[in-house]
Design a protein around this motif. Structure first.
Motif, PDB file in Angstrom:
ATOM      1  N   ILE A 234      51.493  37.026  47.881  1.00 36.59           N
ATOM      2  CA  ILE A 234      52.585  36.610  46.995  1.00 36.59           C
ATOM      3  C   ILE A 234      52.270  35.259  46.350  1.00 36.59           C
ATOM      4  CG2 ILE A 234      54.985  35.775  47.003  1.00 36.59           C
ATOM      5  CD1 ILE A 234      55.552  37.979  49.089  1.00 36.59           C
ATOM      6  N   VAL A 235      52.593  35.157  45.056  1.00 38.36           N
ATOM      7  CA  VAL A 235      52.433  33.893  44.329  1.00 38.36           C
ATOM      8  C   VAL A 235      53.777  33.484  43.732  1.00 38.36           C
ATOM      9  CG1 VAL A 235      49.989  34.248  43.796  1.00 38.36           C
ATOM     10  CG2 VAL A 235      51.725  35.122  42.221  1.00 38.36           C
ATOM     11  N   PHE A 236      53.927  32.180  43.526  1.00 39.63           N
ATOM     12  CA  PHE A 236      55.137  31.655  42.885  1.00 39.63           C
ATOM     13  C   PHE A 236      54.770  30.356  42.191  1.00 39.63           C
ATOM     14  CE2 PHE A 236      55.043  29.794  47.109  1.00 39.63           C
ATOM     15  CZ  PHE A 236      55.471  28.500  46.934  1.00 39.63           C
ATOM     16  N   ASN A 237      55.686  29.812  41.426  1.00 36.66           N
ATOM     17  CA  ASN A 237      55.403  28.595  40.654  1.00 36.66           C
ATOM     18  C   ASN A 237      55.641  27.326  41.465  1.00 36.66           C
ATOM     19  OD1 ASN A 237      56.431  30.759  38.436  1.00 36.66           O
ATOM     20  ND2 ASN A 237      54.802  29.483  37.615  1.00 36.66           N
ATOM     21  N   ASP A 238      56.882  26.989  41.721  1.00 32.52           N
ATOM     22  CA  ASP A 238      57.195  25.751  42.428  1.00 32.52           C
ATOM     23  C   ASP A 238      58.148  26.018  43.588  1.00 32.52           C
ATOM     24  OD1 ASP A 238      55.731  23.883  40.733  1.00 32.52           O
ATOM     25  OD2 ASP A 238      57.254  24.313  39.217  1.00 32.52           O
ATOM     26  N   LEU A 239      58.160  25.080  44.524  1.00 30.38           N
ATOM     27  CA  LEU A 239      59.113  25.123  45.626  1.00 30.38           C
ATOM     28  C   LEU A 239      60.029  23.914  45.540  1.00 30.38           C
ATOM     29  CD1 LEU A 239      58.912  26.259  49.172  1.00 30.38           C
ATOM     30  CD2 LEU A 239      59.388  23.837  48.887  1.00 30.38           C
ATOM     31  N   PHE A 240      61.324  24.137  45.662  1.00 34.14           N
ATOM     32  CA  PHE A 240      62.307  23.066  45.646  1.00 34.14           C
ATOM     33  C   PHE A 240      62.791  22.822  47.073  1.00 34.14           C
ATOM     34  CE2 PHE A 240      63.689  24.960  41.319  1.00 34.14           C
ATOM     35  CZ  PHE A 240      62.592  24.379  40.689  1.00 34.14           C
ATOM     36  N   ALA A 241      62.647  21.599  47.544  1.00 39.57           N
ATOM     37  CA  ALA A 241      63.161  21.227  48.862  1.00 39.57           C
ATOM     38  C   ALA A 241      64.547  20.626  48.665  1.00 39.57           C
ATOM     39  CB  ALA A 241      62.234  20.227  49.538  1.00 39.57           C
ATOM     40  N   ILE A 242      65.563  21.287  49.199  1.00 36.10           N
ATOM     41  CA  ILE A 242      66.949  20.879  48.988  1.00 36.10           C
ATOM     42  C   ILE A 242      67.599  20.493  50.310  1.00 36.10           C
ATOM     43  CG2 ILE A 242      69.213  21.640  48.187  1.00 36.10           C
ATOM     44  CD1 ILE A 242      67.896  23.367  46.143  1.00 36.10           C
ATOM     45  N   THR A 243      68.213  19.341  50.324  1.00 38.32           N
ATOM     46  CA  THR A 243      68.929  18.864  51.516  1.00 38.32           C
ATOM     47  C   THR A 243      70.214  19.661  51.708  1.00 38.32           C
ATOM     48  OG1 THR A 243      68.068  16.627  51.175  1.00 38.32           O
ATOM     49  CG2 THR A 243      70.017  16.842  52.574  1.00 38.32           C
ATOM     50  N   ASN A 244      70.507  20.028  52.939  1.00 36.55           N
ATOM     51  CA  ASN A 244      71.770  20.697  53.228  1.00 36.55           C
ATOM     52  C   ASN A 244      72.916  19.699  53.087  1.00 36.55           C
ATOM     53  OD1 ASN A 244      70.854  23.348  53.883  1.00 36.55           O
ATOM     54  ND2 ASN A 244      70.112  22.571  55.844  1.00 36.55           N
ATOM     55  N   ILE A 245      73.918  20.073  52.317  1.00 36.71           N
ATOM     56  CA  ILE A 245      75.056  19.201  52.055  1.00 36.71           C
ATOM     57  C   ILE A 245      76.172  19.524  53.059  1.00 36.71           C
ATOM     58  CG2 ILE A 245      76.701  18.408  50.320  1.00 36.71           C
ATOM     59  CD1 ILE A 245      73.768  17.860  49.612  1.00 36.71           C
ATOM     60  N   PRO A 246      76.802  18.490  53.658  1.00 35.49           N
ATOM     61  CA  PRO A 246      77.841  18.725  54.670  1.00 35.49           C
ATOM     62  C   PRO A 246      79.136  19.254  54.070  1.00 35.49           C
ATOM     63  CG  PRO A 246      77.604  16.375  54.241  1.00 35.49           C
ATOM     64  CD  PRO A 246      76.497  17.048  53.487  1.00 35.49           C
ATOM     65  N   VAL A 247      79.082  20.519  53.678  1.00 39.64           N
ATOM     66  CA  VAL A 247      80.202  21.210  53.048  1.00 39.64           C
ATOM     67  C   VAL A 247      80.266  22.629  53.613  1.00 39.64           C
ATOM     68  CG1 VAL A 247      81.028  22.194  50.861  1.00 39.64           C
ATOM     69  CG2 VAL A 247      80.125  19.873  50.901  1.00 39.64           C
TER      70      VAL A 247
END
Length: 348
Positions: A234-247
């Motif tokens: 599998i190939v992909f372009n970019d990976l976004f690292a997202i912080t979990n928001i306390p919601v």
């Protein structure tokens, strides 16, 4: 345990800083308010620039029930955007220079008028991003042609994949999700997504599966690319690292596990003024399933409407919205910690 919510009636010291809601067991009273931290950085009140992205939540119905979901989405949710409200979104777009529309949910594809909306955005010559959970593609035969539909309209696909193995992914998103996600990624690759020179963009999203901040986005991207190519082709372009928001569900997890205070302390300690200056709410307007307007998707889930006379998509006025101050609260620490976090990953 129900998620904590703040409403417009709970305004505190100004129109732009809301009462901090802290359950008794959270022991977070010693933490500085987010507005005070922003004031120290010379960023309060936080002012937007001209909107560049219209993010539309087309409904909270989803085929999954993920543990970290800030939308509290699932198969039993009935909130769904009507075609009439979608038309108001298209009308607003036609009156503006906004070039990007970011469609989210729930699983946005489960809205019966989802494809109609994408086609309408395409006719206006605007770029469409779809927040696809991947498993929807293989969940039912009526969704199997989504990769072709996405490709036909040049849709940028952004998909959550908590990790590159089944263990961590299934713990966060449900049993069997990893295998279904891999099947869906292969289907997307097969029509050109992620392939060099295709112009079809496939980005992945990483969220930590615990009470900690994500590691280096660049480092995680290298790990994911190497592992997914080696193990699955599998190939992909970019990976976004997202912080979990306390919601919502993630807040529930923090409270029930006794991690709320410690997690908030980590976010406060990692506050980064550079990341704070680049938060997504400065150039994004979030539209709820009912047409109400918010500074971001997280504020939407807390019922924190924009601090502007313009609060519904039917009255959309980009110039007037640029005059507002962004509504902030303690959950905003999640977007300003470390390298920052947005729907497009790190901001600093």
């Amino acid at each position: 345990m129900k998620s904590l919510k703040a409403t417009g009636s709970q305004l505190a010291d100004s129109a732009f800083q809301l009462t901090v809601l802290r359950p008794d067991q959270a022991d977070g009273a010693h933490l500085p308010s987010f507005s005070a931290k922003m004031r120290e950085a010379g960023l309060f009140p936080l002012r937007p620039v001209a909107p560049a992205i219209l993010q539309i939540n087309v409904g909270k119905m989803c085929n999954q029930v993920c543990k970290h979901c800030h939308v509290d989405a699932g198969p039993d949710r009935k909130e769904i955007m009507t075609r009439e409200t979608m038309q108001l979104c298209l009308d607003a777009l036609a009156r503006t220079d906004i070039q990007t529309v970011d469609l989210t949910g729930g699983a946005p594809e489960m809205n019966p008028d989802f494809r109609w909306l994408v086609e309408g955005i395409s006719k206006l010559g605007r770029k469409t991003i779809v927040r696809c959970n991947l498993t929807i593609i293989v969940a039912n035969k009526k969704y199997h042609d989504l990769p072709e539909f996405f490709a036909r309209h040049g849709v940028e696909v952004v998909s959550s994949l908590p990790f590159y193995n089944a263990g961590k992914t299934d713990r966060q998103r449900g049993e069997g999700v990893f295998d279904d996600s891999i099947r869906a990624l292969k289907m997307l690759n097969a029509v050109g997504y992620g392939q060099e020179g295709s112009g079809l963009v496939l980005n992945l999203v990483y969220n930590p599966a615990g009470a900690f901040l994500p590691g280096s986005q660049a480092g995680l991207q290298q790990q994911f690319k190497r592992a997914l190519l080696k193990d699955f082709g599998i190939v992909f372009n970019d990976l976004f690292a997202i912080t979990n928001i306390p919601v919502s569900r993630y807040l529930d997890y923090l409270l029930e596990s006794g991690n709320y205070a410690g997690y908030m302390e980590k976010l406060v300690a990692a506050f980064n003024p550079v990341a704070a200056a680049g938060v997504m709410c400065r150039d994004t307007i979030s539209v709820g399933w009912d047409g109400q307007l918010y500074d971001c998707d997280f504020n939407q889930m807390l019922d924190l409407l924009v601090a502007s006379p313009v609060q519904h998509i039917r009255d959309f006025d980009a110039a007037a919205l640029t005059e507002r101050a962004v509504v902030v609260n303690q959950h905003c620490y999640g977007c300003t910690a470390g390298a920052g976090s947005s729907c497009g990953g790190a901001t600093a």
